[in-house]
Design an enzyme around this catalytic site. Structure first.
Site, PDB file in Angstrom:
ATOM      1  N   LYS A  72       0.873  -1.171   0.000  1.00  0.00           N
ATOM      2  CA  LYS A  72       0.000   0.000   0.000  1.00  0.00           C
ATOM      3  C   LYS A  72       0.913   1.225   0.000  1.00  0.00           C
ATOM      4  CE  LYS A  72      -2.775   3.335   1.501  1.00  0.00           C
ATOM      5  NZ  LYS A  72      -2.281   4.716   1.691  1.00  0.00           N
ATOM      6  N   GLU A 105       9.974  17.834  14.542  1.00  0.00           N
ATOM      7  CA  GLU A 105      10.555  17.481  13.248  1.00  0.00           C
ATOM      8  C   GLU A 105       9.799  18.185  12.121  1.00  0.00           C
ATOM      9  OE1 GLU A 105      11.556  13.376  10.771  1.00  0.00           O
ATOM     10  OE2 GLU A 105       9.739  13.468  11.992  1.00  0.00           O
ATOM     11  N   CYS A 158      14.053  10.555   7.036  1.00  0.00           N
ATOM     12  CA  CYS A 158      13.756  10.310   8.453  1.00  0.00           C
ATOM     13  C   CYS A 158      14.989  10.457   9.326  1.00  0.00           C
ATOM     14  CB  CYS A 158      13.127   8.936   8.623  1.00  0.00           C
ATOM     15  SG  CYS A 158      14.096   7.597   7.904  1.00  0.00           S
ATOM     16  N   GLU A 162       9.068   1.799  11.343  1.00  0.00           N
ATOM     17  CA  GLU A 162      10.176   2.749  11.232  1.00  0.00           C
ATOM     18  C   GLU A 162       9.525   4.109  11.111  1.00  0.00           C
ATOM     19  OE1 GLU A 162      12.187   5.510   9.872  1.00  0.00           O
ATOM     20  OE2 GLU A 162      12.408   4.389   8.002  1.00  0.00           O
TER      21      GLU A 162
END
Length: 473
Positions: A172, A377, A279, A245
């Protein structure tokens, strides 16, 4: 050889459309470059049924044959490399260099990582009375939920170990960047039996339905921490296993013995590659006060040599933020800095008359530790530089976050750098480098940055059930 112009779901080896579609936007121009179907719940059920049917035969194949299929997948991707690079540039807002790196990494992950990794049986005891064997058995039907920032390589990070261990997969992709994922799965049908690898495009509702489905045995996700929490809740009823993650607020600690001119380009690309949408990009840079001004000035000077713009144009080094949602989020960080009177060493002003999701490279000059730009972030081309003078204090500040994905320490005194690195609470700590990944290096996060690891034997094992078999003579 060019791709076909259609971007359709793949179920049981066949292209499948649906009544409702969604546009995919080029972030450099805001033009619609394609439409993809929104998969229905019925199509999800069909894909899972196809995968369940394909699973026994795929799992029963000798691992060498599955490894060979990984090599064939990599070779197929290599054959169409230019098409994938072009598509990554258009849907991802990546420069050609960065798109090429991503596509080549995906090739290597199939041809070298997937082709070489395996989990042979382990004999724990072999005596006249008893033999004890540990076997690593594929889980079954798995879900791979992938992000917009590296839509090709981060999908392959999941597919290579999942497939080589004998699992079947429903992908997906992010609705913001589904095109390269769709094309890879489409091409993979030339190599894999029908039903082994399927892909369904769709929105957050499809993701929830996928994670809640009782036949999904394992879910691997790369995404935000908020998304990871939602997926855990969706997976809980069926006790589907998860590898997450997730987000990060990755600190870099700069020691006083660095060479600012030598360091500046390394810091820049560790921070601003892919417009900061990595990331593990540097999110807050702690610079010792003895070299703070010199490092700041060298970084700003280097940043001024890099052009932000449409990646289809020559000379552009940094492209746009990938989607409108992220664009708005990054702008909120700039607005907060302005509202609080923080100083910009560079950037800070978005051109609202310019088409495309462009944010200038922005360096915030020594904002407070409790500021939004230090504590959260932005996932864009904005970074704070912060002074430090006490080693214990800077380690505490680096760790004072719910995140723990990656960090880095930079300095010529390797023993000092290593001593600091060992005290950082994150899954990866680089010393004098960053953004280094390999299929043999475990990758995962501490705290809210994730659960489990990808890559290495540990990551490979996460795609399996561990079975202990005892044989009494």
């Amino acid at each position: 050889m060019s791709f076909s112009n259609d971007f359709l779901n793949i179920i049981d080896g066949k292209k499948v459309s649906s009544a409702i579609s969604q546009p995919v936007i080029n972030p450099s121009t805001e033009d619609v470059i394609a439409s993809v179907p929104n998969a229905t719940k019925e199509q999800l059920d069909e894909a899972i049924k196809a995968a369940s049917t394909a699973f026994p035969a795929w799992a029963a194949l000798p691992v060498g044959k599955r490894q060979h299929a990984m090599v064939e997948l990599g070779q197929l991707l290599q054959k169409h490399l230019e098409n994938f690079v072009s598509l990554l540039m258009r849907e991802g807002g990546k420069t050609k260099d960065l798109a090429t790196i991503e596509a080549m990494q995906a090739v290597a992950w199939f041809c070298e990582g997937g082709a070489k990794q395996s989990l042979p049986d382990e004999v724990l005891l072999d005596s006249p009375e008893r033999k004890v064997i540990v076997r690593y058995v594929p889980v079954g039907v798995c879900a791979a939920i992938t992000p917009f920032n590296f839509p090709l390589s981060l999908m392959v990070w999941k597919l290579a170990p999942a497939l080589v261990t004998g699992n079947v997969v429903i992908v997906k992709p992010s609705p913001h960047a589904p095109l390269t994922a769709i094309k890879l799965v489409e091409l993979a049908q030339q190599v894999l039996p029908p039903g082994v690898l399927n892909i369904l495009a769709g929105d957050i509702n499809l993701g929830k339905q996928l994670c809640e489905h009782p036949e999904i045995r394992r879910i691997s996700v790369t995404g935000s921490t908020a998304a990871g929490k939602d997926i855990m809740r969706s997976a809980a009823n069926n006790l589907a296993r998860v590898t997450l993650e997730l987000g990060g607020n990755d600190p870099a600690i700069i020691l006083p013995d660095v060479d600012p001119q030598e360091l500046a380009p390394k810091l820049f690309w560790a921070t601003f590659h892919n417009s900061g949408q990595i990331c593990v990009a540097l999110k807050r840079i702690y610079i010792h006060e003895d070299v703070y001004d010199a490092v700041r000035d060298a970084l700003v000077a280097y940043a001024r040599t890099i052009t932000v713009g449409d990646v289809s144009q020559p000379g552009v080094g940094v492209g746009p933020v990938q989607n409108r949602v992220g664009f708005k989020k990054v702008k909120s960080f700039l607005e907060d800095c302005k509202k609080n009177g923080y100083k910009f060493a560079l950037g800070g002003e978005v051109d609202h008359n310019r088409k495309g999701f462009f944010v200038p490279i922005t360096i915030v000059d020594n904002p407070p530790e409790n500021s939004m730009i230090v504590q959260e972030e932005p996932f864009g081309p904005v970074v704070p530089l912060v002074k430090w003078n006490d080693e214990e204090n800077v380690i505490r500040r680096a760790n004072a976050t719910v995140y723990g994905l990656a960090a880095s320490v930079w300095g010529k005194d390797i023993k000092r750098a290593e001593a600091i690195a060992k005290r950082i609470e994150s899954g990866t700590v680089w010393i004098n480098e960053s953004l280094i990944f390999h299929w043999d290096y475990p990758f995962g996060g501490f705290k809210h940055s994730g659960i489990g690891v990808e890559h290495s034997k540990a990551g490979l094992m996460s795609w399996t059930n561990t079975q202990t078999m005892t044989i009494h003579a």
